[in-house]
Design a protein around this motif. Structure first.
Motif, PDB file in Angstrom:
ATOM      1  N   SER A   5       0.859  -1.175   0.000  1.00 14.60           N
ATOM      2  CA  SER A   5       0.000   0.000   0.000  1.00 14.60           C
ATOM      3  C   SER A   5       0.902   1.234   0.000  1.00 14.60           C
ATOM      4  O   SER A   5       1.775   1.373   0.865  1.00 14.60           O
ATOM      5  N   VAL A   6       0.706   2.111  -0.964  1.00 12.85           N
ATOM      6  CA  VAL A   6       1.543   3.298  -1.107  1.00 12.85           C
ATOM      7  C   VAL A   6       0.891   4.474  -0.390  1.00 12.85           C
ATOM      8  O   VAL A   6      -0.245   4.853  -0.692  1.00 12.85           O
ATOM      9  N   ASN A   7       1.620   5.021   0.572  1.00  9.97           N
ATOM     10  CA  ASN A   7       1.145   6.200   1.299  1.00  9.97           C
ATOM     11  C   ASN A   7       1.494   7.440   0.471  1.00  9.97           C
ATOM     12  O   ASN A   7       2.670   7.686   0.177  1.00  9.97           O
ATOM     13  N   ILE A   8       0.495   8.216   0.094  1.00  7.82           N
ATOM     14  CA  ILE A   8       0.718   9.356  -0.796  1.00  7.82           C
ATOM     15  C   ILE A   8       0.705  10.696  -0.063  1.00  7.82           C
ATOM     16  O   ILE A   8       0.564  11.759  -0.689  1.00  7.82           O
ATOM     17  N   ASN A   9       0.878  10.703   1.249  1.00 11.45           N
ATOM     18  CA  ASN A   9       0.937  11.959   1.991  1.00 11.45           C
ATOM     19  C   ASN A   9       1.984  12.921   1.432  1.00 11.45           C
ATOM     20  O   ASN A   9       1.762  14.130   1.344  1.00 11.45           O
ATOM     21  N   LYS A  10       3.163  12.384   1.088  1.00 16.82           N
ATOM     22  CA  LYS A  10       4.249  13.251   0.620  1.00 16.82           C
ATOM     23  C   LYS A  10       3.909  13.908  -0.718  1.00 16.82           C
ATOM     24  O   LYS A  10       4.389  15.004  -1.019  1.00 16.82           O
ATOM     25  N   ILE A  11       3.107  13.256  -1.530  1.00 18.16           N
ATOM     26  CA  ILE A  11       2.650  13.873  -2.777  1.00 18.16           C
ATOM     27  C   ILE A  11       1.811  15.109  -2.453  1.00 18.16           C
ATOM     28  O   ILE A  11       1.959  16.170  -3.083  1.00 18.16           O
ATOM     29  N   ALA A  12       0.946  14.975  -1.454  1.00 17.06           N
ATOM     30  CA  ALA A  12       0.112  16.105  -1.045  1.00 17.06           C
ATOM     31  C   ALA A  12       0.961  17.218  -0.426  1.00 17.06           C
ATOM     32  O   ALA A  12       0.668  18.407  -0.619  1.00 17.06           O
ATOM     33  N   THR A  13       2.002  16.849   0.305  1.00 16.17           N
ATOM     34  CA  THR A  13       2.900  17.860   0.883  1.00 16.17           C
ATOM     35  C   THR A  13       3.544  18.697  -0.216  1.00 16.17           C
ATOM     36  O   THR A  13       3.625  19.927  -0.126  1.00 16.17           O
ATOM     37  N   ILE A  40      -3.805   2.108  -1.504  1.00 13.41           N
ATOM     38  CA  ILE A  40      -3.438   3.516  -1.327  1.00 13.41           C
ATOM     39  C   ILE A  40      -3.741   3.887   0.125  1.00 13.41           C
ATOM     40  O   ILE A  40      -4.841   3.640   0.620  1.00 13.41           O
ATOM     41  N   THR A  41      -2.738   4.480   0.773  1.00 15.31           N
ATOM     42  CA  THR A  41      -2.885   4.900   2.167  1.00 15.31           C
ATOM     43  C   THR A  41      -2.791   6.414   2.270  1.00 15.31           C
ATOM     44  O   THR A  41      -1.974   7.040   1.598  1.00 15.31           O
TER      45      THR A  41
END
Length: 239
Positions: A5-13, A40-41
């Protein structure tokens, strides 16, 4: 099979740094799935410093694998999760101003809180996972909450991997065997990367899922997102 599961928080950052919509979080999530991500996380925080609440609703419309929402189970988080109904909600004990998750739940002290939250989310058809330290004393109480899974907090493993990896993984193997014995599903996450992931998987072959964000996005700067996701998948698929 252990799912990635890919955490996409850094994309939003990165998006939020300029205030527009580049990179597009929704499109990146769709591309991650197309490149091989099996989930997706996101971890929406009250200050929306990375993932915004609207992102969660937008992502829920397009994620076709498993959508996992992490967070501290206050009313705001629970209301959001119950509206979106992701495949999984991961409960973390972070206070609202925490930079990142840095410990698991004390499932003894917070037994009643967790039991109530788990039941509330499961009644909406949502699988629940509890973020937990690799300490035996917390696992039977975790089981008593009714949770479906626990997520191993792997920062201590990652921090000690390059010195003595066998010693670093030992407590994780012990609690993982216990989790399997008492019927808890098993996830893992925090500071996992291309160096330490394969050894963890070989040591705990029955892991259900790993959630990886920061290291994967950093690697993507060098290798490209598609190639990076495939590299992580190979680390998990190697027997």
């Amino acid at each position: 099979m252990t799912k990635l599961s890919v955490n996409i928080n850094k994309i939003a950052t990165l998006r939020n740094a300029r205030g527009a919509n580049n990179p597009n979080v929704v499109q990146v999530a769709k591309d991650c799935e197309r490149f091989g991500a099996q989930g997706i996380t996101v971890h929406p925080r009250p200050d929306e410093r990375h993932i915004r609440h609207q992102d969660v609703f937008d992502l829920a419309e397009v994620v076709t694998t498993e959508f996992n929402i992490e967070g501290y189970p206050d009313k705001r988080f629970l209301d959001l999760v119950k509206k979106v109904k992701p495949a999984q909600a991961t409960l973390v004990p972070d206070p609202p101003d925490a930079l990142t998750s840095n410990t698991g739940w004390d499932t003894i002290t917070h037994q009643h809180l967790l039991r109530d939250v788990v039941a509330e989310l499961q009644s909406e058809g949502i699988r629940v996972s509890i973020f937990i330290n690799p300490e035996v004393k917390y696992f039977e109480p975790a089981k008593q909450t009714g949770t479906d899974r626990v997520e191993l907090y792997t920062e201590p493993y990652a921090a000690n991997y390059h010195q003595k990896r066998e010693q670093a993984v030992k407590p994780y193997v012990e609690v993982s065997n216990l989790a399997k014995e008492i019927g808890l599903g098993l996830n893992a996450g925090h500071d996992l990367d291309l160096h330490n992931l394969q050894f963890l998987k070989k040591s705990i072959p029955f892991l259900d899922e790993v959630s990886i964000g920061h290291a994967l996005i950093c690697d993507a700067l060098y290798y490209g997102l598609e190639n990076t996701i495939q590299m992580y998948r190979r680390k998990l698929d190697t027997e």
